[in-house]
Design a protein around this motif. Sequence first.
Motif: not given
Length: 314
Positions: A103-105, A122-125, A143-144
């Motif tokens: 998670p981003i945090l 990969h990454a999302d929001k 691969h993504f």
Amino acid sequence: MYHVEVFPQQARMQALQKLITRPALLPYRWRFHTSCRSQQELLKGTVDKWRGVTIDLGSPDCGLHGTYFHTSLRELDAFAGMLRKSLKQWKMEGKKAVWLKVPILQSRFVPVAASQGFRFHHADKDYSMLTTWLPSDHCKIPHFASHQIGVAGCVLREDTKEVLVVQDRNRETSHMWKLPGGISDPGEDFGDTAVREVFEETGIKSEFQSILTIRQLHNYPGAFGKSDLYIVCRLRALSHVIDHCADEIIGCKWTDVNELATTQSTSLISTHVARLVLHGFREGFDQVDISMKELPAVFKNMTYKLYHRQIPDL
């Protein structure tokens, strides 16, 4: 004042770098409440049919205890030891890929994972996904997503043999007339994207008829260097009064298909699409259309769209 604000941050970064690069990260047993409870604990995840392990660091079931909302070198040290022991165990068990959802945090754990062989997938929001391949052979992690999907709508007025064209405000070629369109949203069918984008840009309502052509372009600058698929759909106009979006579109008009096929003030792909449309008007659109059929998927309660030239019924 300079030393009070800057030097502690530099010292902190140096300590973090030293922490994640030294060979032995756990010379002691932990005695703090926000990290793992025991030196023997392993990270917990789900195992897929390809013998891959997925760990979600945001899940309370992953084996980490505490919120991890504040950076602590001890927390990072504890996580590093946990991860190292887990990788060793998974490798002994014959596991192959390890997927680490961060998670981003909790992004402070990324450098620790990277020091043990993980790379971004990969990454999302609100998260990033890291992976590592445990066997010594060639990495087989796919691969993504490699392509961006753009969809254009070739909206036709069959009574006047006119097609809807726009001038895009945000393009270097804003003086050129082109077909309206844009990027497909996740989970959106090609035809739905075309209908939505046409309405948002021009105010014209339409319905999907077929796919006319597909363009593939690699290393596309507008897709961050990924490949680009551009789907051109044939749409039937349901309204005729233009009310274009001034934020995106400079101009919008109905133009004769013959004119679009011969003018110099358009793109090559628009010229070719106009020629396809002219052939459809002359010989019938069954000669140019790539039609769609919805079929049941092998997965429960799911369907898929199959696009192909029209075939006679058996």
